[in-house]
Design an enzyme around this catalytic site. Structure first.
Site, mmCIF file in Angstrom:
data_model
loop_
_atom_site.group_PDB
_atom_site.id
_atom_site.type_symbol
_atom_site.label_atom_id
_atom_site.label_comp_id
_atom_site.label_asym_id
_atom_site.label_seq_id
_atom_site.Cartn_x
_atom_site.Cartn_y
_atom_site.Cartn_z
ATOM 1 N N GLU A 1 0.265 16.133 -5.005
ATOM 2 C CA GLU A 1 1.237 15.454 -4.691
ATOM 3 C C GLU A 1 2.376 16.963 -5.082
ATOM 4 O OE1 GLU A 1 2.411 11.524 -5.318
ATOM 5 O OE2 GLU A 1 1.367 11.072 -3.151
ATOM 6 N N GLU B 1 -4.446 9.310 -0.156
ATOM 7 C CA GLU B 1 -3.696 7.275 -0.079
ATOM 8 C C GLU B 1 -3.312 6.727 0.517
ATOM 9 O OE1 GLU B 1 -1.382 8.210 -3.997
ATOM 10 O OE2 GLU B 1 -2.672 10.362 -4.833
#
Length: 460
Positions: free
Chosen positions: A166, A364
């Site tokens: 991320e 995720e």
């Protein structure tokens, strides 16, 4: 209906070094930005719980890996701590860290769990932040050397590497919206951090490929579809700009080796482009990934602005759009996030139709819930809400696979309740409950369910 998944599908979960290891200033590890920030402003962390209070993986790695096996994981992602492996950010390698990560990797392999190893999960060594962090190209070079050190030490056994998790989050948190250190609000500095991150990524990819270790390297992006309020041209334009800012600013360089021209022109028009150097474009071309990790939690709903921008305000993405609260949306009331299972299908469809259907996996997806002890029955957390959340997303993932998606697996966030940045332990995400006082681990109902899904390679 039977939801059967492809043979060799990756079933597992994800975690990170700073959120699980503990021993944050011992065994040779130096401070990260989190250790420093907590020392300065502990009240900004939920219940004053800082990065030293994690799920103690450094001490309990063997027990935790046995639990991975019990949950029928065939894969598991975690990260290496740069500040633990090379405490100065560059220079000497910490032998205690090498021994620790060797033990973890070897034990995972012995238990039949393939290690997916990420190199950076928001945890900049403070020694590197003190010279500017990702704003400084010297840090970009230091990261590339750190990455290559990891490949040299562990690449004989680790065959799935990721440069960043991320990468947009340190940009947003640290340089736009004040929820990560160094708490700057400055778009041009944010753009520089984002740009240098992708240069660092490309250098690491280049170094990995030069070693020819027989594995693959990728990046993990949190892709959040931008849905317009309506098909009105103003709403469509606003949603497109949000997509450019938050998704394509990393997705296009990772999969195409270049930035969207539309984004470049927009930033140029407003004087927000980062400084570029000769050779950068060629380097970015070398950073196209072998494997894309996709983190998906919630959609982004967008409408056009209905008010003028304050010309004295800092330049921000929200100059071009407003967030839209869709009536009737399904919510996770504990986290304040919308639950929209179809988003996982829409991401995979976009990748298939517009990016050549890359090799990818869901790296995720998860549901954070506050005060889960409310749901304890006979010593077990009966988290049916989490089972419903995961199965709902897996049904849409299954549909994407039926239509030809290149998705190879599904990893839940997370294996065990872990420390989560400023939120600490406010919301629990794990398949395994963690008692903070005793460090006792107890598998939740969702963990038992997921173990069966993995064992059967699907569910009814």
């Amino acid at each position: 209906m039977k939801y059967a998944f492809p043979k060799e599908f990756w079933w597992g979960s994800a975690s990170s070094a700073p959120q699980t290891e503990g021993e944050t200033l011992s065994h040779g590890k130096s401070a990260t930005v989190w250790d420093h920030w907590y020392s300065q402003q502990p009240t900004r962390f939920h219940n004053d719980v800082g990065p030293q209070d994690t799920s103690t993986f450094y001490k309990n790695w063997r027990e935790d890996i046995a639990l991975l096996k019990q949950l029928n994981h065939n894969t598991f992602r975690t990260s290496i701590s740069w500040a633990r492996l090379i405490p100065g950010g560059k220079g000497e390698v910490n032998p205690e860290a090498v021994a620790f990560y060797n033990q973890v990797i070897d034990e995972m392999l012995a238990q039949g769990v393939q290690p997916f190893i990420n190199l950076f999960h928001f945890d900049m060594p403070m020694a590197m932040q003190e010279i500017g962090g990702w704003e400084n190209r010297d840090v970009v070079e230091a990261y590339a050397k750190y990455a290559d050190t990891c490949f040299a030490l562990f690449g004989d056994r680790v065959k799935h590497w990721f440069t960043f998790n991320e990468p947009v989050v340190p940009v947003e948190g640290g340089y736009l919206y004040d929820f990560h250190y160094p708490n700057v609000v400055d778009f041009k500095r944010a753009a520089t951090v984002a740009y240098h991150t992708m240069l660092a990524h490309s250098l690491a990819v280049k170094a990995y490929r030069a070693r020819q270790q027989g594995g693959e390297i990728g990046i993990i992006l949190n892709l959040t579809p931008s849905y317009p309020r309506s098909q009105n041209p103003a709403d469509l334009k606003a949603a497109n700009i949000a997509d450019l800012m938050f998704n394509r600013s990393f997705l296009d360089p990772a999969l195409r080796g270049e930035y969207p021209q539309e984004l470049v022109e927009l930033l140029k028009k407003h004087g927000q482009l980062p400084a570029c150097q000769e050779g950068d474009a060629a380097l970015l071309q070398q950073g196209v990934v072998d494997l894309l990790g996709i983190n998906y939690y919630q959609p982004r709903r967008i409408q056009c602005r209905d008010s003028m921008v304050n010309p004295e305000s800092p330049f921000m993405p929200e100059w071009f759009f407003d967030n839209y609260v869709m009536p009737g949306r399904k919510m996770n009331p504990h986290r304040g996030w919308e639950i929209y299972e179809q988003g996982i299908y829409d991401i995979l469809t976009n990748l298939r139709e517009n990016y050549g259907n890359p090799r990818c996996f869901i790296s995720e997806n998860g549901m954070g819930v506050e005060n889960e002890l409310r749901f304890e029955q006979a010593g077990r957390i009966d988290d049916d809400y989490r089972i419903e959340f995961v199965s709902g997303h897996l049904k849409w993932l299954h549909r994407a696979l039926q239509e030809g998606s290149g998705c190879l697996g599904y990893h839940m966030w997370t294996f065990i309740d872990c420390w989560s940045w400023m939120n600490a332990y406010k919301n629990r995400y794990g398949f395994v409950q963690l008692d903070l006082a005793t460090q006792k681990r107890t598998v939740k109902k969702s963990g038992e369910w997921f173990a069966n899904v993995s064992k059967n390679n699907g569910f009814d």
